[in-house]
Design an enzyme around this catalytic site. Structure first.
Site, PDB file in Angstrom:
ATOM      1  N   GLU A 122       0.966  -1.210  -0.258  1.00 41.30           N
ATOM      2  CA  GLU A 122      -0.480   0.218  -0.346  1.00 41.30           C
ATOM      3  C   GLU A 122       0.484   1.728   0.118  1.00 41.30           C
ATOM      4  O   GLU A 122       0.960   2.387   0.669  1.00 41.30           O
ATOM      5  CB  GLU A 122      -1.112  -0.353   1.111  1.00 41.30           C
TER       6      GLU A 122
HETATM    7  C1  TNX Z   1      -4.628  -3.914   4.991  1.00 41.08           C
HETATM    8  S1  TNX Z   1      -2.607  -6.578   4.197  1.00 41.08           S
HETATM    9  C2  TNX Z   1      -2.959  -3.778   5.257  1.00 41.08           C
HETATM   10  C3  TNX Z   1      -3.063  -3.109   6.578  1.00 41.08           C
HETATM   11  C4  TNX Z   1      -4.344  -3.255   6.948  1.00 41.08           C
HETATM   12  C5  TNX Z   1      -5.438  -5.053   6.602  1.00 41.08           C
HETATM   13  C6  TNX Z   1      -6.490  -4.776   7.403  1.00 41.08           C
HETATM   14  C7  TNX Z   1      -1.628  -5.748   3.869  1.00 41.08           C
HETATM   15  C8  TNX Z   1      -0.476  -5.794   3.402  1.00 41.08           C
HETATM   16  N1  TNX Z   1      -2.515  -3.986   4.664  1.00 41.08           N
HETATM   17  O1  TNX Z   1      -2.225  -2.290   6.604  1.00 41.08           O
HETATM   18  O2  TNX Z   1      -3.901  -3.695   8.852  1.00 41.08           O
HETATM   19  O3  TNX Z   1      -6.062  -4.825   5.471  1.00 41.08           O
HETATM   20  O4  TNX Z   1      -7.627  -5.496   7.592  1.00 41.08           O
END
Ligand code: TNX
Length: 506
Positions: A324
């Site tokens: 992300e």
């Molecule tokens: C996605 S999974 C994210 C996390 C969040 C999560 C909440 C991932 C690699 N990134 O930063 O905590 O969703 O479900």
């Protein structure tokens, strides 16, 4: 019995007789999680008593000591550990048979307990099975007056996947060393062997870095919701790594760059293009922070941090996050992630990243953690990577169990116990040989207390453990019956698991 001659000789030697209080024709109930590869149960039992000794191959003394320490509390029995003693009826023998292979074990219980591990880990997993063969109270610490009988079984067992993991996000909300140890104990009971710690995020930095001390001092002092946060000193972190290693669990540290890094930006002004520290973040949004990859200090900062984390990591794996990174310029991302892979490989480590790393030109030999996107997972494999399967809809422990839940998140859920168990770790179009295993993350934006941690983790993590151990989950009815008994063991461990209506708990 299929036993090596040495052990047969040992167990037929004379020894003190023991009172048998379980009738010879009684067939005791066996409900193991994860399910072993092969199991047969015969009538009768071995009863542990004041005379029971743990005889052990000198190479496995620590495994025997661990078992003894675990069982002395609930049973009140002395269970002395003796190296290479002559095994008598009612004793336990723990030895090695390298031909069984990595993490494998064989357990033959007739008049004594004979446990052979393919290696140290296999012997340790065999002791976990032995604990599950005892009454549920043996899984706890509280002293209980019981008949400590194990049924006569023959078990041959080995895991399908080498990677059976759990991730704990200690960055959104901080969890203490004791909280993590408790999680490690319950993981070990289910033969999970990797603990991935998500140590840094926008809302907190949780590990002391001596060369950049404000990371912990400032970055560690925040958490989601504005609570006090916290961090592990290097000594505490090393203690966790050792505690896990004693239980055949390898700790995998994650330092999440180039996104998810606001806690670092809030600690050091020189990491920011405007020369000012960022505002601390205590919210739950993602994708807004990025390392300043043109900054004069940034790459040195990343190298310094990782040099210290690597020094605290005896295991072969490190996790670079890299998810992300929406605020990072895509070209910068594509340059940074492979650069970091190289830095860590120069330290002798294998690199894992979230599935977004498939968008960067990685060098073959990396591992992508499939959480979101099947195509990226397939791309990672096409690019010479391996996969850890953590698809959010099945493996994310922060998803609500059902729509009535009063905490947790739901973007990929709800996720019932069966949703968490009945899925395929191999995404479409991927060579199964590229999948090293499964991992269930507990993200903690919405999880603050031990009780919430328990209720989200258990019993769903047991399903992931079984999937990883067995390789495929096909028989839900069989699993839910075994899980009901596992609930008694979780209860003995003091774990407040979610009593899913899918399982008949009583
Ligand atoms: C996605 S999974 C994210 C996390 C969040 C999560 C909440 C991932 C690699 N990134 O930063 O905590 O969703 O479900």
């Amino acid at each position: 019995m299929r036993l090596p001659l040495l052990v047969l000789a040992a167990c037929t030697a004379d020894g003190p007789g023991r009172a048998v209080v379980v009738p010879e024709d009684a067939v005791l109930d066996v409900q193991l999680v994860p399910r072993p590869v092969s199991l047969s149960v015969a009538p009768g039992a071995v009863v542990f008593d004041e005379g029971t000794r743990i005889c052990v191959d000198p190479a496995l003394v620590d495994v025997a000591e661990r078992l003894a320490a675990d069982l002395r509390g609930p049973t009140g029995l002395p269970l002395p550990v003796e190296e290479a003693c002559i095994v008598a009826d009612g004793d336990i023998w723990i030895g090695l048979d390298r031909s069984l292979g990595a993490e494998a074990y064989r357990l033959e219980i007739e008049d004594a307990v004979l446990l052979l591990g393919g290696d140290r880990d296999g012997a340790y997993w065999g002791t976990r099975t032995l604990v599950q063969l005892l009454p549920a109270a043996a899984s706890g610490a509280a002293p209980v007056d019981a008949t400590w009988a194990v049924p006569r079984v023959s078990i041959d067992d080995a895991p399908a996947y080498p990677w059976r993991g759990h991730m704990l996000d200690v960055a959104r909300h901080f969890f203490t060393v004791d909280d993590v140890k408790r999680q490690i104990d319950a993981m070990a009971a289910h033969k999970l062997n990797r603990l991935h710690l998500h140590l840094t995020d926008d809302s907190g930095w949780r590990i002391e870095i001596e060369s950049w001390p404000l990371l912990a001092e400032v970055g560690g002092a925040t958490e989601v919701g504005g609570g006090p946060g916290g961090f592990y000193t290097q000594a505490e972190y090393a203690e966790l790594v050792a505690y896990a290693a004693d239980r055949s669990i390898v700790v995998v540290p994650e330092i999440d760059f180039p996104g998810h890094c606001n806690a670092a930006l809030a600690s050091y002004a020189e990491l920011n293009p405007d020369g000012e520290t960022a505002e601390p973040f205590t919210g739950i949004g993602v994708g807004f922070s990025t390392l300043w990859l043109d900054g004069p200090d940034t790459h040195r900062f990343v190298e310094d941090v990782w040099a210290e984390v690597v020094a605290l990591t005896p295991g072969p794996w490190v996790h670079i996050g890299a998810d992300e990174s929406d605020a990072t310029d895509p070209d910068d991302y594509a340059a940074f992630v492979p650069w970091l892979q190289g830095v860590l490989e120069d330290h002798g480590k294998e690199v894992i990243g979230w599935d977004e790393v498939a968008e960067a030109p990685m060098t073959p030999g990396f591992t992508a953690q499939w959480w979101e996107d099947e195509e990226r997972a397939a791309d990672a494999v096409a690019g010479g990577g391996q996969l850890i399967a953590s698809p959010a809809a099945h493996a994310y422990l922060d998803m609500v169990h059902d729509w009535d839940a009063d905490f947790g998140t739901f973007w990929a859920g709800p996720t019932s116990v069966s949703d968490g168990y009945l899925w395929d770790p191999v995404p479409p179009g991927v060579d199964p040989a590229a999948v090293v295993g499964v991992e269930a993350p507990l993200w903690t934006e919405y999880i603050e207390t031990r009780s919430q941690m328990d209720l989200m983790t258990w019993p769903r993590l047991a399903g992931i453990a079984e999937l990883g151990w067995s390789g495929s989950a096909t028989d839900w009815e069989d699993y839910r019956a075994r899980l009901a008994v596992d609930g008694e063991r979780l209860e003995a461990m003091g774990i407040e698991f979610y009593r899913s209506p899918e399982v008949d708990w009583d």
